[in-house]
Design a protein around this motif. Structure first.
Motif, PDB file in Angstrom:
ATOM      1  N   GLY A 162       0.718  -1.363   0.070  1.00  0.00           N
ATOM      2  CA  GLY A 162       0.198   0.018  -0.041  1.00  0.00           C
ATOM      3  C   GLY A 162       0.854   1.164  -0.027  1.00  0.00           C
ATOM      4  N   ALA A 163       1.953   1.203   0.987  1.00  0.00           N
ATOM      5  CA  ALA A 163       2.870   2.536   0.767  1.00  0.00           C
ATOM      6  C   ALA A 163       3.515   2.518  -0.451  1.00  0.00           C
ATOM      7  CB  ALA A 163       3.801   2.288   1.730  1.00  0.00           C
ATOM      8  N   VAL A 164       3.728   1.635  -1.249  1.00  0.00           N
ATOM      9  CA  VAL A 164       4.240   1.759  -2.603  1.00  0.00           C
ATOM     10  C   VAL A 164       3.223   2.252  -3.593  1.00  0.00           C
ATOM     11  CG1 VAL A 164       5.280   0.574  -4.600  1.00  0.00           C
ATOM     12  CG2 VAL A 164       6.013  -0.093  -2.331  1.00  0.00           C
ATOM     13  N   GLY A 165       2.042   1.969  -3.397  1.00  0.00           N
ATOM     14  CA  GLY A 165       1.217   2.636  -4.359  1.00  0.00           C
ATOM     15  C   GLY A 165       0.742   4.108  -3.884  1.00  0.00           C
ATOM     16  N   TYR A 166       0.866   4.321  -2.601  1.00  0.00           N
ATOM     17  CA  TYR A 166       0.521   5.854  -2.409  1.00  0.00           C
ATOM     18  C   TYR A 166       1.768   6.742  -2.713  1.00  0.00           C
ATOM     19  CZ  TYR A 166      -3.617   4.773   0.763  1.00  0.00           C
ATOM     20  OH  TYR A 166      -4.874   4.544   0.994  1.00  0.00           O
ATOM     21  N   ALA A 167       3.032   6.032  -2.562  1.00  0.00           N
ATOM     22  CA  ALA A 167       4.118   6.650  -2.835  1.00  0.00           C
ATOM     23  C   ALA A 167       4.416   7.394  -4.181  1.00  0.00           C
ATOM     24  CB  ALA A 167       5.315   5.841  -2.663  1.00  0.00           C
ATOM     25  N   ILE A 168       3.626   6.512  -5.218  1.00  0.00           N
ATOM     26  CA  ILE A 168       3.553   6.816  -6.672  1.00  0.00           C
ATOM     27  C   ILE A 168       2.901   8.303  -6.763  1.00  0.00           C
ATOM     28  CG2 ILE A 168       2.526   6.308  -8.902  1.00  0.00           C
ATOM     29  CD1 ILE A 168       3.054   3.575  -7.983  1.00  0.00           C
ATOM     30  N   ARG A 169       1.843   8.465  -6.175  1.00  0.00           N
ATOM     31  CA  ARG A 169       1.248   9.965  -6.035  1.00  0.00           C
ATOM     32  C   ARG A 169       1.757  10.962  -4.984  1.00  0.00           C
ATOM     33  NH1 ARG A 169      -0.346  10.290  -9.439  1.00  0.00           N
ATOM     34  NH2 ARG A 169      -2.416   9.281  -9.721  1.00  0.00           N
ATOM     35  N   PHE A 170       2.143  10.472  -3.700  1.00  0.00           N
ATOM     36  CA  PHE A 170       2.648  11.424  -2.771  1.00  0.00           C
ATOM     37  C   PHE A 170       3.968  12.010  -2.924  1.00  0.00           C
ATOM     38  CE2 PHE A 170      -0.753   9.054   0.369  1.00  0.00           C
ATOM     39  CZ  PHE A 170      -1.701   9.947  -0.304  1.00  0.00           C
ATOM     40  N   ILE A 171       4.857  11.191  -3.434  1.00  0.00           N
ATOM     41  CA  ILE A 171       6.234  11.527  -3.775  1.00  0.00           C
ATOM     42  C   ILE A 171       6.334  12.787  -4.525  1.00  0.00           C
ATOM     43  CG2 ILE A 171       8.628  11.155  -4.215  1.00  0.00           C
ATOM     44  CD1 ILE A 171       8.192   8.421  -3.053  1.00  0.00           C
ATOM     45  N   PRO A 172       5.820  12.610  -5.615  1.00  0.00           N
ATOM     46  CA  PRO A 172       5.640  13.792  -6.735  1.00  0.00           C
ATOM     47  C   PRO A 172       4.879  15.066  -6.221  1.00  0.00           C
ATOM     48  CG  PRO A 172       5.013  11.788  -7.720  1.00  0.00           C
ATOM     49  CD  PRO A 172       5.071  11.562  -6.376  1.00  0.00           C
ATOM     50  N   GLN A 173       4.159  14.843  -5.184  1.00  0.00           N
ATOM     51  CA  GLN A 173       3.365  15.961  -4.551  1.00  0.00           C
ATOM     52  C   GLN A 173       4.036  16.583  -3.416  1.00  0.00           C
ATOM     53  OE1 GLN A 173      -0.669  14.915  -3.506  1.00  0.00           O
ATOM     54  NE2 GLN A 173      -1.092  16.854  -2.470  1.00  0.00           N
ATOM     55  N   PHE A 174       4.818  15.826  -2.579  1.00  0.00           N
ATOM     56  CA  PHE A 174       5.254  16.231  -1.342  1.00  0.00           C
ATOM     57  C   PHE A 174       6.681  16.264  -1.283  1.00  0.00           C
ATOM     58  CE2 PHE A 174       1.078  14.634   0.104  1.00  0.00           C
ATOM     59  CZ  PHE A 174       0.420  15.626   0.372  1.00  0.00           C
ATOM     60  N   VAL A 176      10.405  13.604  -1.448  1.00  0.00           N
ATOM     61  CA  VAL A 176      10.726  12.066  -1.255  1.00  0.00           C
ATOM     62  C   VAL A 176      10.381  11.697   0.322  1.00  0.00           C
ATOM     63  CG1 VAL A 176      12.518  10.355  -1.091  1.00  0.00           C
ATOM     64  CG2 VAL A 176      12.503  12.043  -3.056  1.00  0.00           C
ATOM     65  N   ALA A 177      11.272  12.588   1.060  1.00  0.00           N
ATOM     66  CA  ALA A 177      10.984  12.438   2.571  1.00  0.00           C
ATOM     67  C   ALA A 177       9.537  12.461   3.000  1.00  0.00           C
ATOM     68  CB  ALA A 177      11.904  13.282   3.425  1.00  0.00           C
ATOM     69  N   GLU A 178       8.938  13.519   2.892  1.00  0.00           N
ATOM     70  CA  GLU A 178       7.425  13.699   3.339  1.00  0.00           C
ATOM     71  C   GLU A 178       6.453  12.855   2.653  1.00  0.00           C
ATOM     72  OE1 GLU A 178       4.145  15.447   5.398  1.00  0.00           O
ATOM     73  OE2 GLU A 178       6.439  15.414   5.674  1.00  0.00           O
ATOM     74  N   GLY A 179       6.837  12.662   1.227  1.00  0.00           N
ATOM     75  CA  GLY A 179       5.896  11.643   0.376  1.00  0.00           C
ATOM     76  C   GLY A 179       5.981  10.276   0.839  1.00  0.00           C
ATOM     77  N   LEU A 180       7.189   9.802   1.401  1.00  0.00           N
ATOM     78  CA  LEU A 180       7.263   8.460   1.881  1.00  0.00           C
ATOM     79  C   LEU A 180       6.789   8.273   3.212  1.00  0.00           C
ATOM     80  CD1 LEU A 180      11.039   7.555   1.080  1.00  0.00           C
ATOM     81  CD2 LEU A 180       8.833   6.466   0.195  1.00  0.00           C
ATOM     82  N   TRP A 181       6.893   9.500   4.105  1.00  0.00           N
ATOM     83  CA  TRP A 181       6.091   9.405   5.277  1.00  0.00           C
ATOM     84  C   TRP A 181       4.506   9.445   5.532  1.00  0.00           C
ATOM     85  CZ3 TRP A 181       5.573   8.342  10.201  1.00  0.00           C
ATOM     86  CH2 TRP A 181       4.863   9.187  11.248  1.00  0.00           C
ATOM     87  N   GLN A 182       4.079  10.171   4.464  1.00  0.00           N
ATOM     88  CA  GLN A 182       2.616  10.322   4.219  1.00  0.00           C
ATOM     89  C   GLN A 182       2.255   8.943   3.558  1.00  0.00           C
ATOM     90  OE1 GLN A 182       0.496  12.641   4.771  1.00  0.00           O
ATOM     91  NE2 GLN A 182       1.514  14.708   4.674  1.00  0.00           N
ATOM     92  N   SER A 183       2.922   8.454   2.734  1.00  0.00           N
ATOM     93  CA  SER A 183       2.652   6.904   2.254  1.00  0.00           C
ATOM     94  C   SER A 183       2.501   5.813   3.209  1.00  0.00           C
ATOM     95  CB  SER A 183       3.580   6.646   1.333  1.00  0.00           C
ATOM     96  OG  SER A 183       3.614   7.676   0.092  1.00  0.00           O
ATOM     97  N   VAL A 184       3.443   5.906   4.252  1.00  0.00           N
ATOM     98  CA  VAL A 184       3.588   4.812   5.019  1.00  0.00           C
ATOM     99  C   VAL A 184       2.397   4.926   6.103  1.00  0.00           C
ATOM    100  CG1 VAL A 184       4.776   3.774   7.104  1.00  0.00           C
ATOM    101  CG2 VAL A 184       6.139   4.421   4.838  1.00  0.00           C
ATOM    102  N   PHE A 185       2.225   6.243   6.580  1.00  0.00           N
ATOM    103  CA  PHE A 185       1.386   6.570   7.359  1.00  0.00           C
ATOM    104  C   PHE A 185      -0.198   6.130   6.995  1.00  0.00           C
ATOM    105  CE2 PHE A 185      -1.540   8.803  10.357  1.00  0.00           C
ATOM    106  CZ  PHE A 185      -0.968   8.980  11.641  1.00  0.00           C
ATOM    107  N   THR A 186      -0.388   6.549   5.919  1.00  0.00           N
ATOM    108  CA  THR A 186      -1.742   6.448   5.209  1.00  0.00           C
ATOM    109  C   THR A 186      -1.994   5.017   4.949  1.00  0.00           C
ATOM    110  OG1 THR A 186      -1.582   8.599   4.158  1.00  0.00           O
ATOM    111  CG2 THR A 186      -3.391   7.075   3.413  1.00  0.00           C
TER     112      THR A 186
END
Length: 480
Positions: A162-174, A176-186
């Protein structure tokens, strides 16, 4: 003097030792249901005290003990109702604590305690094995340590995907660091069916038209809501298909009765709920009216799935039509399936209740499904869980209405149903709850997390231990 002080120390040591012995004795005498209830209460208290510390709150904000306790409860009980905005109110340390509490609440403290015990190379006692068996409602005690390890492997594996799936969207938006954190938490929050997010006040509403975020979230919620037993049953049958030991069209027939009930009930609730929400909200300008057909279908499916105790939202819950509110109350109350991370009264409870009604209407003595008979103590357990759940909703709704006389009745019932089913959806009244109202919701969330599990376990265990030969004399009464 030295002699007297020595005697005093020995006496104190004996008192301490005796007190510890008595405590251990009482602990050993506790049932699994009591241990589960006490364990969750202790975790909530510890989590609340940590979140109450100043280092968990951002500068310029303050956290009352009630809000800290409320947040700890919503995390451990994987509910998702929050009185403060998670993204803005808590520091990184506070968010990490919240994430840990969600993970513990989703997996279950008995599973975590067991795996720590095994990791330390300690043998599980017979009582510990019995406790794991009863908490997971299993038929046998063999291989329990291996089973707990499989649970953790499934949880962390699904959350990683799930984190990998979210990272595809969140890393470009936030980034790398913030995008990975958002992805893992979500991902952790979605799989644990917690519904707590650090994206902002509007949850996933900004992503209502984003297929990637929607379907990753839907997949995590459904997978977790099915329960691990169903996972393993399906995996076993698919292995046999690949080995050509089983034909594809016989997969469903070969599943265990529990898996059949879960899959059929889940499919009916998810797709039936999505269809009705699509009809009810199609022209509602405040929810889906301005969306394209594809977005309406996706939002309807998401709403149907998230009511299965997830708590994320892509449409404003306060703007739902009356018909959708009633439907969502039903979907929230039912929740997910046993031995998963979802809450609610469970799909199998609903299925057994419905099958029991059908059997009685047809004049049959046994409750049957898929050419199998459901044991009577499971029927009794379903009646107790469902009846108790309805009772808690009624009582807590009355209490919350009493302390919030200005709130609408549908908002009150929606809040309480969301709390008892550990869903986390609200029609906007959670931040406005008075102190008394927050404690009412805290108690409701706690009962919703431990209630179905402990009640169901207690009824089944007592039924199995009770002699079937002892019956009282029968007497007729009037019904209807």
């Amino acid at each position: 003097m030295h002699i007297l002080s020595g005697i005093a120390r020995v006496a104190q040591h004996m008192r301490d030792k005796t007190g510890t012995t008595k405590f251990n004795s009482k602990l050993r005498k506790m049932t699994t249901a009591q241990v589960i209830a006490l364990g969750f209460a202790v975790l909530i208290l510890i989590g609340g005290l940590i979140l109450w510390m100043p280092f968990c709150t951002v500068p310029g904000e303050s956290t009352s003990f009630t809000d800290a306790f409320f947040t700890a409860t919503t995390c451990i009980c994987v509910t998702g109702l929050v009185t403060v905005t998670t993204a803005a109110h808590w520091t990184l340390a506070g968010k990490i604590v919240i994430l840990i509490l969600i993970q513990i609440g989703g997996i279950g403290f008995i599973a975590i305690a067991s795996i720590i015990f095994v990791s330390l190379r300690k043998r599980l006692s017979m009582r510990s094995r019995k406790m794991i068996q009863e908490s997971y409602n299993l038929d046998q005690m063999s291989g329990l340590a291996k089973l707990v390890k499989k649970v953790l492997a499934c949880v962390f594996g699904a959350e990683a995907l799930g984190a990998v799936g979210y990272a595809i969207r969140f890393i470009p938006q936030f980034g790398v660091a913030e995008g990975l954190w958002q992805s893992v938490f979500t991902s952790v929050s979605a799989f644990c069916n917690a519904g707590v997010d650090i994206l902002g006040e509007n949850s996933l509403m900004p992503y209502a038209g984003d297929p990637l975020v929607n379907f990753v979230t839907i997949g995590l919620i459904i997978a977790a809501g099915l329960g691990f037993i169903v996972w393993w049953d399906l995996a076993d049958k698919m292995k046999k298909v690949f080995r050509r030991e089983l034909s594809v069209h016989r997969v469903f027939r070969s599943l265990r009765l529990n898996s059949k009930l879960v899959l059929v009930t889940t499919a009916m609730l998810v797709f039936g709920g999505a269809f009705l929400i699509f009809l009810f909200e199609y022209g509602n300008p405040d929810t889906m009216g301005s969306m394209s057909i594809g977005e309406k279908l996706m939002a309807s499916l998401f709403q149907s799935v998230t009511t299965r105790t997830a708590g994320f939202l892509t449409v404003d819950q306060g703007a739902l039509s009356g018909s959708s509110v009633i439907l969502c109350l039903f979907l929230m109350f039912v929740g997910g399936s046993p031995m998963g991370t979802a809450g609610g009264m469970k799909t199998t409870t609903l299925a057994v209740m419905a099958l029991s009604i059908i059997s009685n209407v047809r004049g049959r003595e046994d409750v049957e499904f898929g050419n199998r008979r459901i044991r009577i103590h499971y029927v009794r357990s379903a009646v107790v869980v469902m009846g108790t759940g309805v009772g808690v909703v009624l009582v807590m709704s009355m209490l919350l209405s009493a302390v919030m006389p200005g709130a609408g009745l549908e908002d009150i019932v929606y809040e309480i149903t969301s709390a008892i089913a550990t869903v986390g959806l609200t029609r906007g009244i959670t931040p406005d709850l008075p102190t008394a109202g927050r404690w009412i919701v805290i108690v409701t969330m706690y009962l919703g997390r431990i209630g179905p599990l402990t009640l169901g376990t207690a009824v089944v265990v007592r039924a199995q231990r009770r002699s079937q030969n002892t019956r009282l004399a029968a007497e007729d009464i009037m019904i209807g």
